[in-house]
Design a protein around this motif. Structure first.
Motif, short mmCIF file in Angstrom:
data_model
loop_
_atom_site.label_atom_id
_atom_site.label_comp_id
_atom_site.label_asym_id
_atom_site.label_seq_id
_atom_site.Cartn_x
_atom_site.Cartn_y
_atom_site.Cartn_z
N THR A 1 46.79 -10.23 35.77
CA THR A 1 47.62 -11.15 35.52
C THR A 1 46.98 -12.55 35.22
O THR A 1 45.92 -12.91 35.23
N THR A 2 48.07 -13.53 35.02
CA THR A 2 47.65 -14.79 34.74
C THR A 2 47.28 -15.58 36.20
O THR A 2 47.77 -14.99 37.09
N PRO A 3 46.45 -16.61 36.04
CA PRO A 3 46.08 -17.31 37.25
C PRO A 3 47.13 -18.06 38.04
O PRO A 3 46.99 -18.85 38.96
N TRP A 4 48.22 -18.30 37.25
CA TRP A 4 49.31 -19.31 37.70
C TRP A 4 49.62 -19.43 39.39
O TRP A 4 50.04 -20.74 39.83
N GLN A 5 49.78 -18.24 39.88
CA GLN A 5 50.09 -18.40 41.15
C GLN A 5 49.03 -17.85 42.10
O GLN A 5 49.16 -17.55 43.36
N GLY A 6 47.94 -17.96 41.44
CA GLY A 6 46.59 -17.66 42.23
C GLY A 6 46.45 -16.33 43.27
O GLY A 6 45.99 -16.15 44.26
N SER A 7 46.96 -15.27 42.58
CA SER A 7 47.03 -14.07 43.06
C SER A 7 46.30 -12.91 42.68
O SER A 7 46.44 -11.78 43.16
N GLY A 8 45.42 -13.07 41.57
CA GLY A 8 44.78 -11.97 41.02
C GLY A 8 43.72 -11.44 42.03
O GLY A 8 43.77 -10.39 42.08
N GLY A 9 43.15 -12.31 42.60
CA GLY A 9 42.13 -11.95 43.78
C GLY A 9 42.82 -11.33 44.82
O GLY A 9 42.37 -10.41 45.42
N GLY A 10 43.84 -12.09 45.12
CA GLY A 10 44.71 -11.57 46.35
C GLY A 10 45.30 -10.26 46.13
O GLY A 10 45.20 -9.44 47.25
N MET A 11 45.51 -9.77 45.25
CA MET A 11 46.01 -8.23 44.75
C MET A 11 45.03 -7.54 45.00
O MET A 11 45.48 -6.31 45.38
N SER A 12 43.86 -7.82 44.43
CA SER A 12 43.03 -6.93 44.70
C SER A 12 42.39 -6.81 46.07
O SER A 12 42.20 -5.45 46.65
#
Length: 426
Positions: free
Chosen positions: A315-326
């Motif tokens: 995902t793109t980083p705009w909602q700061g959720s890439g790491g959170g989804m992992s």
């Protein structure tokens, strides 16, 4: 006594390391992690671990939460979204302060430090560097033979691809599907990490106190600037971004000159254009990174193979959720595989993981793409976010407000149903 379930994780970044941290504590799971690079390390600077991801860490184990603390995570005191250009320059269109931070709590942590802590107590014999996956053979009994580019092969029951947006496992899982390949958003980004004192001096103490609001997002007209604190407040991360007018290029990087950066930010408030010039224009040019994402996949699982993290839903980083989804993925996978007693059980676990995780993660990818167009000032519906302060923050509600315990329990119920079907009980 049954043999341990043999699980291979391909990819030693944050996604793979978080999952390994949770899985290797189960005595009936023989878990190994394979990293293509010569060392286990993370590129990039920081990730935001929002409260939903922190809840997932807490449900995983106390040690998982401790890794975040030891890595020097900085809880944000506030977030502000501010217009940086146009007639309403300086207008705040979204803000969370200390009084309401409990609803929008995020910890910012340096990626490399977090990875180091996640693997700090990992048995050395289970960590394998310089092991790039080349291919997979699947036998009639669903067991796997993994082939690596160094000429070695290893036998496993389950393969989990945590090998990122460029990974191999997604291509194997999705075979000929067009969704196997990522797509460009046309937005490029440059990051800079500065000591706190230098960053505060550049941006001006009289205009912005970096300590009072931990993260600022400045919205331009085709441009963007973010700054936030890292490493217990000792460092400040700056990010600039812009969207190419040429469309969506197919390359992963581009060179951005000082003159282009100065031109993009010359009509910004003086203290911000000054900070951009001082922090980003010391060198003649920068290597910018284009933002890519994965299109929706029809599945994250194919028999004993599955993908997670960026390999599943980059995902793109705009909602700061890439790491959170992992981290959320790791909670669900570790919970389900931890309840598996046989390789057959593990297959049911992967099916349940796919059913519960795919809808949520693909919704976040789409939401982040749209949020990026808002924050870079390229969204045609931008006016509604300007006219209704607070509307922008509501885009985070479905991400933050999830009940992770309920989400986990739903996955368990789906797995139990899959097992009943497999056993012929329904």
């Amino acid at each position: 006594m049954p043999h341990p379930i043999r699980i291979a994780i391909s990819g030693g970044g944050l996604a793979g390391a978080t999952l390994f941290h949770a899985l290797h504590r189960f005595p009936h799971l023989d878990v190994h992690i394979f990293e293509s690079a010569s060392t286990f390390h993370e590129s990039g600077m920081a990730i935001g671990v929002t409260r939903n991801a922190q809840a997932a860490l807490e449900l995983m184990s106390p040690t998982a939460v401790q890794t975040l603390e030891r890595a020097g995570a900085v809880p944000m005191r506030g977030v502000r979204f501010i217009l940086a250009q146009g007639e309403e320059q300086g207008k705040v269109i979204g803000e969370v302060d200390e009084k309401t931070a409990g609803k929008c709590l995020t910890s910012i942590v340096h990626r490399a430090a977090f990875l180091q802590e996640l693997l700090a107590d990992a048995p050395a014999e289970r960590l394998h560097a310089s092991k790039k996956l080349e291919g997979v053979d699947r036998r009639a009994d669903q067991s796997l033979t993994l082939h690596f580019t160094d000429g070695t092969s290893h036998e496993y029951d389950i393969l989990i691809g945590a090998d990122g947006i460029h990974g191999t496992v997604r291509k194997i899982v999705l075979e000929r599907s067009a969704a196997a390949m990522p797509r460009s958003t046309g937005i490029w980004m440059v990051m800079s990490l500065q000591p706190y004192a230098e960053a505060q001096a550049s941006i001006g103490k009289g205009t912005i106190d970096l300590e009072q609001a931990r993260e600022y997002s400045w919205i331009g007209q085709g441009t963007y600037l973010l700054h936030n604190l890292l490493s217990d407040g000792q460092l400040v991360q700056f990010v600039i971004a812009s969207k190419d007018k040429e469309g969506e290029p197919e390359q992963w990087h581009r060179t951005v000159s000082n003159s282009e950066i100065k031109s993009l930010y010359q009509k910004w408030p003086q203290h911000l254009s000054k900070a951009v010039n001082e922090l980003f224009c010391k060198e003649t040019e920068h290597r910018a990174m284009y933002l890519w994402e994965h299109p929706p996949a029809p599945t994250y699982v194919s028999g004993p193979l599955c993908v997670m993290g960026d390999a599943a839903h980059a995902t793109t980083p705009w909602q700061g959720s890439g790491g959170g989804m992992s981290i959320e993925d790791s909670l669900i996978l570790s919970t389900l595989l931890g309840r598996s007693n046989t390789p057959g059980d593990a297959l049911a676990a992967l099916k349940a993981y796919d059913q519960v995780r795919r809808p949520r993660t693909q919704r976040i990818v789409e939401s982040s793409r749209i949020t990026g167009s808002i924050l870079t000032g390229t969204n045609e519906e931008m006016r509604q976010y300007v006219d209704t302060p607070g509307k922008l923050l509501k885009r985070w509600d479905f991400i933050l407000d999830i009940d992770m315990e309920k989400h986990r329990d739903e996955a368990i119920s789906i797995m139990e149903q899959e097992l009943r079907v497999a056993w012929g009980l329904v």
